[in-house]
Design an enzyme around this catalytic site. Structure first.
Site, PDB file in Angstrom:
ATOM      1  N   GLU A 185      17.031  50.778  58.485  1.00 44.70           N
ATOM      2  CA  GLU A 185      17.643  52.254  59.217  1.00 44.70           C
ATOM      3  C   GLU A 185      16.750  52.730  58.963  1.00 44.70           C
ATOM      4  OE1 GLU A 185      22.325  50.495  59.244  1.00 44.70           O
ATOM      5  OE2 GLU A 185      21.721  51.572  57.231  1.00 44.70           O
ATOM      6  N   HIS A 207      21.883  53.157  51.307  1.00 46.24           N
ATOM      7  CA  HIS A 207      22.063  53.566  52.691  1.00 46.24           C
ATOM      8  C   HIS A 207      22.162  54.684  52.609  1.00 46.24           C
ATOM      9  CE1 HIS A 207      24.203  54.682  55.850  1.00 46.24           C
ATOM     10  NE2 HIS A 207      24.626  53.782  56.440  1.00 46.24           N
TER      11      HIS A 207
END
Ligand code: 13P
Length: 264
Positions: free
Chosen positions: A171, A99
């Site tokens: 992302e 992430h």
């Protein structure tokens, strides 16, 4: 247009306590139970401390649970970390790797993400690899190169037969969180197309079947534009999903928009 399965996930980051997580999951399960899981995959990634209670209180066929991170070793001198063996003990089968907050706040490298991906697959997890360029990368015009590097290193040494156990979340770092600006649907589509072509390069044409989810300031105002794009297979949501009813609405609206456009 052929219809495809849609993927919806949320990362609860470091926000919900055990009690909050269990309440949230029970509501989400109840609200979304009638939606066929042939049409969608829905997953939630709680904090480590909530995982055990989450597993006990959730039907994994309705809401799939996963961890937000994991070490690559089965055990060892890694104070503060959690191993794949420990996550398996909880009967989890999904783990997120790389992430942007792990990469940028905790300075994780592509090589480490690759070790984690390989360890996750070795232990039978589905590995969700997150990739995304920073605002600086974008300003220099190297977004595609950055994604390519993250994917090629992240999936290095991964066998083609593992394709069904892989997910990618795109992302862009500049789009995530309270200070983020959502990517436009055109921009997201362009990057997803790029990602699919790198996946085809790594794994052969079948690599294109790996679901690629868009994440970063997904909200009720942009879901429909994003989900109707050809190369966007799902949405990976933070803040806009942390109330079960809001996430349920977002999923239903996205599904409807997708079906309307697929039937045209
Ligand atoms: P936001 O939707 O809050 O920008 O967070 C996205 C995210 O980081 C999902 O992993």
């Amino acid at each position: 247009m052929k219809t495809k399965k849609l993927y919806f996930g949320t990362n609860l980051k470091m926000y919900k306590t055990i009690r909050m997580t269990v309440d949230y999951l029970q509501q989400l399960e109840e609200l979304t139970r009638d939606i066929s899981r042939d049409e969608i995959e829905l997953f939630v990634l709680p904090s480590y401390t909530s995982l055990e209670s989450a597993v006990k209180s959730t039907d994994n066929h309705v809401v799939r649970l996963g961890a937000q991170n994991m070490n690559w070793e089965d055990e060892g001198q890694f104070t503060g970390d959690i191993s794949p063996v420990m996550l398996k003990e909880l009967n989890l089968d999904l783990v997120m790797i790389g992430h942007s907050e792990r990469r940028h706040v905790f300075r994780e490298t592509d090589t480490e993400e690759n070790q984690k991906v390989k360890a996750a697959l070795k232990h039978g997890f589905t590995a969700l690899l997150c990739v995304g360029e920073t605002a600086e990368d974008k300003a220099y015009g190297v977004s595609a190169e950055v994604l390519r590097t993250q994917l090629k290193i992240g999936f290095s040494g991964v066998e083609r037969e593992k394709i069904p156990s892989l997910r990618v979340a795109y992302e862009p770092v500049w789009s995530i969180g309270v200070n983020g600006t959502p990517a436009t649907a055109d921009y997201a589509e362009k990057m997803h197309k790029e990602i699919k072509s790198v996946l085809a390069e790594i794994f052969g044409e079948d690599g294109r079947t790996i679901p690629v989810l868009y994440g970063g300031s997904v909200n009720p105002g942009n879901t429909c534009q994003l989900i109707t794009r050809k190369y966007v297979d799902g949405l990976y949501v933070g803040r806009a999903a942390w109330e079960a009813s809001a996430f349920d609405r977002l999923i239903r609206e996205s599904m409807e928009a997708y079906k309307n456009q697929a039937s045209k």
